[in-house]
Design a protein around this motif. Structure first.
Motif, PDB file in Angstrom:
ATOM      1  N   ILE A   1       0.839  -1.205   0.000  1.00  0.00           N
ATOM      2  CA  ILE A   1       0.000   0.000   0.000  1.00  0.00           C
ATOM      3  C   ILE A   1       0.871   1.250   0.000  1.00  0.00           C
ATOM      4  N   ILE A   2       1.944   1.236   0.752  1.00  0.00           N
ATOM      5  CA  ILE A   2       2.838   2.399   0.779  1.00  0.00           C
ATOM      6  C   ILE A   2       3.459   2.604  -0.598  1.00  0.00           C
ATOM      7  N   GLY A   3       3.924   1.520  -1.218  1.00  0.00           N
ATOM      8  CA  GLY A   3       4.495   1.619  -2.571  1.00  0.00           C
ATOM      9  C   GLY A   3       3.492   2.127  -3.574  1.00  0.00           C
ATOM     10  N   ALA A   4       2.237   1.670  -3.467  1.00  0.00           N
ATOM     11  CA  ALA A   4       1.185   2.134  -4.381  1.00  0.00           C
ATOM     12  C   ALA A   4       0.936   3.623  -4.194  1.00  0.00           C
ATOM     13  N   ALA A   5       0.926   4.086  -2.962  1.00  0.00           N
ATOM     14  CA  ALA A   5       0.707   5.514  -2.683  1.00  0.00           C
ATOM     15  C   ALA A   5       1.862   6.354  -3.232  1.00  0.00           C
ATOM     16  N   VAL A   6       3.088   5.871  -3.051  1.00  0.00           N
ATOM     17  CA  VAL A   6       4.260   6.601  -3.546  1.00  0.00           C
ATOM     18  C   VAL A   6       4.229   6.667  -5.069  1.00  0.00           C
ATOM     19  N   ASP A   7       3.994   5.519  -5.720  1.00  0.00           N
ATOM     20  CA  ASP A   7       3.947   5.487  -7.187  1.00  0.00           C
ATOM     21  C   ASP A   7       2.846   6.395  -7.729  1.00  0.00           C
ATOM     22  N   GLY A   8       1.710   6.428  -7.053  1.00  0.00           N
ATOM     23  CA  GLY A   8       0.604   7.254  -7.507  1.00  0.00           C
ATOM     24  C   GLY A   8       0.878   8.739  -7.356  1.00  0.00           C
ATOM     25  N   SER A   9       1.651   9.114  -6.355  1.00  0.00           N
ATOM     26  CA  SER A   9       1.882  10.536  -6.101  1.00  0.00           C
ATOM     27  C   SER A   9       3.090  11.111  -6.833  1.00  0.00           C
ATOM     28  N   ASN A  10       4.098  10.300  -7.121  1.00  0.00           N
ATOM     29  CA  ASN A  10       5.316  10.862  -7.722  1.00  0.00           C
ATOM     30  C   ASN A  10       5.382  10.705  -9.242  1.00  0.00           C
ATOM     31  N   GLY A  11       4.397  10.058  -9.858  1.00  0.00           N
ATOM     32  CA  GLY A  11       4.349   9.941 -11.308  1.00  0.00           C
ATOM     33  C   GLY A  11       5.135   8.786 -11.890  1.00  0.00           C
ATOM     34  N   ALA A  12       5.696   7.909 -11.086  1.00  0.00           N
ATOM     35  CA  ALA A  12       6.536   6.822 -11.590  1.00  0.00           C
ATOM     36  C   ALA A  12       5.787   5.878 -12.526  1.00  0.00           C
ATOM     37  N   MET A  13       4.459   5.783 -12.405  1.00  0.00           N
ATOM     38  CA  MET A  13       3.705   4.875 -13.267  1.00  0.00           C
ATOM     39  C   MET A  13       3.247   5.536 -14.566  1.00  0.00           C
ATOM     40  N   LEU A  14       3.675   6.774 -14.809  1.00  0.00           N
ATOM     41  CA  LEU A  14       3.245   7.526 -15.987  1.00  0.00           C
ATOM     42  C   LEU A  14       4.311   7.543 -17.074  1.00  0.00           C
ATOM     43  N   ASP A  15       3.884   7.817 -18.294  1.00  0.00           N
ATOM     44  CA  ASP A  15       4.767   8.100 -19.426  1.00  0.00           C
ATOM     45  C   ASP A  15       4.320   9.401 -20.055  1.00  0.00           C
ATOM     46  N   LEU A  16       5.271  10.180 -20.575  1.00  0.00           N
ATOM     47  CA  LEU A  16       4.934  11.390 -21.318  1.00  0.00           C
ATOM     48  C   LEU A  16       4.375  10.994 -22.676  1.00  0.00           C
ATOM     49  N   VAL A  17       3.322  11.695 -23.127  1.00  0.00           N
ATOM     50  CA  VAL A  17       2.740  11.433 -24.447  1.00  0.00           C
ATOM     51  C   VAL A  17       2.423  12.743 -25.144  1.00  0.00           C
ATOM     52  N   PRO A  18       2.727  12.892 -26.417  1.00  0.00           N
ATOM     53  CA  PRO A  18       3.438  11.907 -27.246  1.00  0.00           C
ATOM     54  C   PRO A  18       4.935  11.923 -26.927  1.00  0.00           C
ATOM     55  N   ASN A  19       5.545  10.789 -27.059  1.00  0.00           N
ATOM     56  CA  ASN A  19       6.983  10.673 -26.874  1.00  0.00           C
ATOM     57  C   ASN A  19       7.482   9.484 -27.672  1.00  0.00           C
ATOM     58  N   PRO A  20       8.251   9.701 -28.718  1.00  0.00           N
ATOM     59  CA  PRO A  20       8.842  10.965 -29.123  1.00  0.00           C
ATOM     60  C   PRO A  20       7.806  11.884 -29.789  1.00  0.00           C
ATOM     61  N   LEU A  21       8.082  13.180 -29.699  1.00  0.00           N
ATOM     62  CA  LEU A  21       7.273  14.169 -30.405  1.00  0.00           C
ATOM     63  C   LEU A  21       7.928  14.369 -31.761  1.00  0.00           C
ATOM     64  N   VAL A  22       7.212  14.009 -32.826  1.00  0.00           N
ATOM     65  CA  VAL A  22       7.739  14.126 -34.183  1.00  0.00           C
ATOM     66  C   VAL A  22       6.878  15.139 -34.923  1.00  0.00           C
ATOM     67  N   VAL A  23       7.510  16.225 -35.412  1.00  0.00           N
ATOM     68  CA  VAL A  23       6.769  17.320 -36.034  1.00  0.00           C
ATOM     69  C   VAL A  23       7.347  17.596 -37.421  1.00  0.00           C
ATOM     70  N   LYS A  24       6.448  17.636 -38.410  1.00  0.00           N
ATOM     71  CA  LYS A  24       6.841  18.046 -39.761  1.00  0.00           C
ATOM     72  C   LYS A  24       6.478  19.523 -39.884  1.00  0.00           C
ATOM     73  N   LEU A  25       7.494  20.354 -40.001  1.00  0.00           N
ATOM     74  CA  LEU A  25       7.275  21.794 -40.080  1.00  0.00           C
ATOM     75  C   LEU A  25       6.808  22.198 -41.475  1.00  0.00           C
ATOM     76  N   GLU A  26       5.903  23.178 -41.508  1.00  0.00           N
ATOM     77  CA  GLU A  26       5.380  23.683 -42.786  1.00  0.00           C
ATOM     78  C   GLU A  26       6.134  24.959 -43.159  1.00  0.00           C
ATOM     79  N   LYS A  27       6.478  25.081 -44.446  1.00  0.00           N
ATOM     80  CA  LYS A  27       7.160  26.293 -44.937  1.00  0.00           C
ATOM     81  C   LYS A  27       6.230  27.480 -44.853  1.00  0.00           C
ATOM     82  N   GLU A  28       6.806  28.634 -44.540  1.00  0.00           N
ATOM     83  CA  GLU A  28       6.032  29.875 -44.572  1.00  0.00           C
ATOM     84  C   GLU A  28       5.740  30.253 -46.016  1.00  0.00           C
ATOM     85  N   GLU A  29       4.605  30.876 -46.219  1.00  0.00           N
ATOM     86  CA  GLU A  29       4.237  31.275 -47.598  1.00  0.00           C
ATOM     87  C   GLU A  29       4.732  32.645 -47.930  1.00  0.00           C
TER      88      GLU A  29
END
Length: 130
Positions: free
Chosen positions: A102-130
């Motif tokens: 229970i302590i481990g579950a509380a720690v994991d839930g509060s510090n973000g250890a069970m999360l992943d950043l999304v999107p990751n990788p961030l892939v961007v196709k840039l558009e040329k200015e007109e």
């Protein structure tokens, strides 16, 4: 015989820690930005910057922020990065619950250890200015 008993006792004590996302995954993630074309500047609202893509940043897994990408001759791109429970983080949390950590579950839930950043990788196709 005493050595075997001590080893078994240590293994039993360590078992709840093995499934803890904080220990197995950590609270930071490597966030990667790639652009087409390469060489764009990246600025995040949580204070990270790089002068030329591709680049990567070590960030807290529970981060939520905006990314702005600029390059001369191309339109500025802005987008959001958030987080979600990952497969590995969810499995570690389930391990905490099953083993009674229970302590481990509380720690994991509060510090973000069970999360992943999304999107990751961030892939961007840039558009040329007109």
């Amino acid at each position: 015989m005493k050595i075997v008993l001590k080893a078994a006792a240590l293994a039993a004590l360590a078992l709840p820690l093995v499934s803890c996302a904080t220990i197995t995954r950590g609270t930071n993630d490597v966030f990667v930005v790639e652009t087409d074309p390469i060489g764009a500047k990246v600025v995040t609202t949580n204070g990270f910057t790089c002068d030329a893509t591709p680049c990567s940043f070590k960030m807290p897994r529970k981060s939520e922020f905006q990314v702005t990408i600029t390059k001369a001759g191309y339109k500025t791109w802005t987008g959001n990065v958030t987080n979600k429970v990952s497969g590995g983080g969810g499995a570690a949390m389930a391990g905490n619950v099953l083993v009674g950590g229970i302590i481990g579950a509380a720690v994991d839930g509060s510090n973000g250890a069970m999360l992943d950043l999304v999107p990751n990788p961030l892939v961007v196709k840039l558009e040329k200015e007109e």
